[in-house]
Design an enzyme around this catalytic site. Structure first.
Site, PDB file in Angstrom:
ATOM      1  N   TYR A 170       0.808  -1.228   0.000  1.00  0.00           N
ATOM      2  CA  TYR A 170       0.000   0.000   0.000  1.00  0.00           C
ATOM      3  C   TYR A 170       0.838   1.274   0.000  1.00  0.00           C
ATOM      4  O   TYR A 170       0.293   2.364  -0.056  1.00  0.00           O
ATOM      5  CB  TYR A 170      -0.965  -0.003   1.194  1.00  0.00           C
ATOM      6  CG  TYR A 170      -2.173  -0.883   0.960  1.00  0.00           C
ATOM      7  CD1 TYR A 170      -2.066  -2.050   0.220  1.00  0.00           C
ATOM      8  CD2 TYR A 170      -3.411  -0.560   1.479  1.00  0.00           C
ATOM      9  CE1 TYR A 170      -3.155  -2.856   0.006  1.00  0.00           C
ATOM     10  CE2 TYR A 170      -4.514  -1.369   1.267  1.00  0.00           C
ATOM     11  CZ  TYR A 170      -4.379  -2.518   0.535  1.00  0.00           C
ATOM     12  OH  TYR A 170      -5.463  -3.322   0.319  1.00  0.00           O
ATOM     13  N   ASP A 191      -3.630 -17.702   4.501  1.00  0.00           N
ATOM     14  CA  ASP A 191      -4.634 -18.514   3.788  1.00  0.00           C
ATOM     15  C   ASP A 191      -5.328 -19.474   4.760  1.00  0.00           C
ATOM     16  O   ASP A 191      -6.556 -19.600   4.772  1.00  0.00           O
ATOM     17  CB  ASP A 191      -4.023 -19.265   2.584  1.00  0.00           C
ATOM     18  CG  ASP A 191      -2.646 -19.851   2.867  1.00  0.00           C
ATOM     19  OD1 ASP A 191      -2.117 -19.644   3.975  1.00  0.00           O
ATOM     20  OD2 ASP A 191      -2.095 -20.530   1.985  1.00  0.00           O
ATOM     21  N   ASP A 235      -6.305  -5.675   5.358  1.00  0.00           N
ATOM     22  CA  ASP A 235      -7.437  -5.087   4.641  1.00  0.00           C
ATOM     23  C   ASP A 235      -8.430  -6.189   4.247  1.00  0.00           C
ATOM     24  O   ASP A 235      -9.642  -6.089   4.474  1.00  0.00           O
ATOM     25  CB  ASP A 235      -6.891  -4.382   3.381  1.00  0.00           C
ATOM     26  CG  ASP A 235      -7.926  -3.482   2.738  1.00  0.00           C
ATOM     27  OD1 ASP A 235      -9.041  -3.363   3.274  1.00  0.00           O
ATOM     28  OD2 ASP A 235      -7.623  -2.888   1.688  1.00  0.00           O
ATOM     29  N   ASP A 250     -12.507  -7.427   6.037  1.00  0.00           N
ATOM     30  CA  ASP A 250     -13.828  -7.591   5.416  1.00  0.00           C
ATOM     31  C   ASP A 250     -14.386  -8.986   5.687  1.00  0.00           C
ATOM     32  O   ASP A 250     -15.592  -9.165   5.869  1.00  0.00           O
ATOM     33  CB  ASP A 250     -13.756  -7.343   3.899  1.00  0.00           C
ATOM     34  CG  ASP A 250     -13.794  -5.857   3.555  1.00  0.00           C
ATOM     35  OD1 ASP A 250     -13.337  -5.063   4.398  1.00  0.00           O
ATOM     36  OD2 ASP A 250     -14.275  -5.489   2.469  1.00  0.00           O
TER      37      ASP A 250
END
Ligand code: NAI
Length: 348
Positions: A123, A219, A243, A247
């Site tokens: 980022y 993962d 990030d 979610d």
């Protein structure tokens, strides 16, 4: 009274910030808002994505509530959200997610705090276009492993930033009585970058013997989260994984409409919901204001206004538990944003 910068934001931002302002005023929260623009709305109105007035307001007030800002996908300007976090060194993204009353989800009693390093990793936005001189150099350095027609992004993870976010996570655990920190990255593949992150966190963990520490590949973390989220307490991740995993965990507690967050630095904090500007529903008075309202409650706690924070929290929980006057993402027979706002005010 606290003077707080208010950035209504793009898309659903103005609708949900208005809802939060109304609720805070009705609860007599001691807040004076200083409204300023950023993002697409600022570009449209003031021909600047991040006007000087906005930066000055943030630097002066040191606390802000921010609506979501639109970032064009795959083209156009870079994320103003990311710029703000980097410019003001808001290194800790803190997102507490828990099962709320009346919200039906696959699991009960989820209570996870996602802590994400907020200033570096991919980022940083250091990217090179295919065919550029930089990519040619990287092709040579990698002895042809990177093709000249590849687009290249730099993943930068430093020991200093990794130690700093690790210390934040363990201190957070200590002060909030949490028992376990789980660090997650992909150090089997990215041995230098993610390996460095894990190593730095592991070192810091030694200073906090009372808090359990473990590591998991990101993962596997995703799989375990959707199988049994109750195993997790604090999740600590580098920027990109943080990030994405945010979610996922938001989905476990009822979706993006329910997910709060804060970007915290040494001397400043910007509070914002996890979700984006939701252009698909903007302007229809249907957005769920809960994510931003819970972020505002985090802000009140940060400002030491704990009583008012609990009062608003009780009101929103009452409305959620009742389940009728909530937006349609929570109940297909639900109500509008304005009606839910009125219901929360009534419950105050
Ligand atoms: P999004 O979070 O805006 O929306 C994803 C889905 O969730 C959509 O179906 C939307 O309708 C729904 N949703 C989101 N918030 C909701 C709410 N409060 N109530 C009910 N439903 C809600 O993510 P998307 O569509 O990927 O991104 C849209 C824009 O937002 C992009 O430009 C993106 O860059 C930006 N964005 C900004 C963020 C920020 O300002 N911190 C964070 C994430 C995305």
């Amino acid at each position: 009274m606290h003077l707080v910068t208010l950035i209504p934001g793009d898309g659903i931002g103005p609708e949900i910030t208005e809802a939060v302002k109304e609720i805070m005023a009705s609860a007599k929260a001691p807040i004076n808002w200083e409204p300023v623009l950023a993002g697409q709305t600022a570009l449209d109105n003031e021909a600047d994505l991040l006007p000087l007035k906005t930066l000055q307001s943030l630097a002066k007030n040191k606390v802000a509530l921010k609506g979501p800002l639109t970032t064009p996908i795959g083209t156009g300007f870079r994320s103003v959200n990311v710029s703000l976090r980097q410019k003001f060194d808001l290194y800790a993204c803190v997102r507490p997610y828990k099962t709320l009353p009346g919200i039906s989800t696959c699991f009960n009693n989820v209570d996870i705090v996602v802590i994400r390093e907020n200033t570096e990793d991919l980022y940083k936005g250091v990217e090179f276009a295919p065919g550029s001189a930089e990519v040619a150099m990287i092709t040579e350095m990698s002895r042809g492993m990177v093709a000249t027609d590849a687009a290249v992004a730099i993943k930068a993870i430093s020991a200093k930033a990794s130690r700093r976010i690790a210390k934040y996570a363990f201190e957070y655990a200590k002060t909030t009585g949490r028992k376990k920190v789980t660090a997650s990255a992909k150090a089997n593949i990215m041995k230098f970058t993610d390996g460095l992150f894990n190593g730095a966190v592991r070192e810091v963990a030694k200073d906090y013997q009372d808090i359990e520490y473990n590591e998991i590949l990101v993962d596997a973390l995703c799989m375990k989260l959707v199988q049994d989220p109750n195993k997790f307490d604090i999740l600590l991740l580098p920027n990109l994984y943080g990030d994405i995993v945010s979610d996922l965990v938001a989905g476990l507690v009822g979706g993006l409409g329910m997910a709060p967050g804060a970007n915290i630095g040494a001397k400043m904090a910007i509070f914002e919901a996890t979700h984006g500007s939701a252009p698909d529903i903007a302007g229809n008075d249907v957005a769920n204001p809960t994510g931003l309202l819970l972020s505002a409650i985090m802000m009140l706690d940060y400002l030491g206004e704990n009583d008012i924070a609990r009062k608003i929290e009780r009101a929103v929980y009452t409305v959620l538990k009742d389940g009728k006057e909530v937006t349609k993402d929570l109940n297909p027979n639900g109500v509008t944003t304005s009606q839910m706002t009125k219901a929360i005010i009534k419950a105050l």
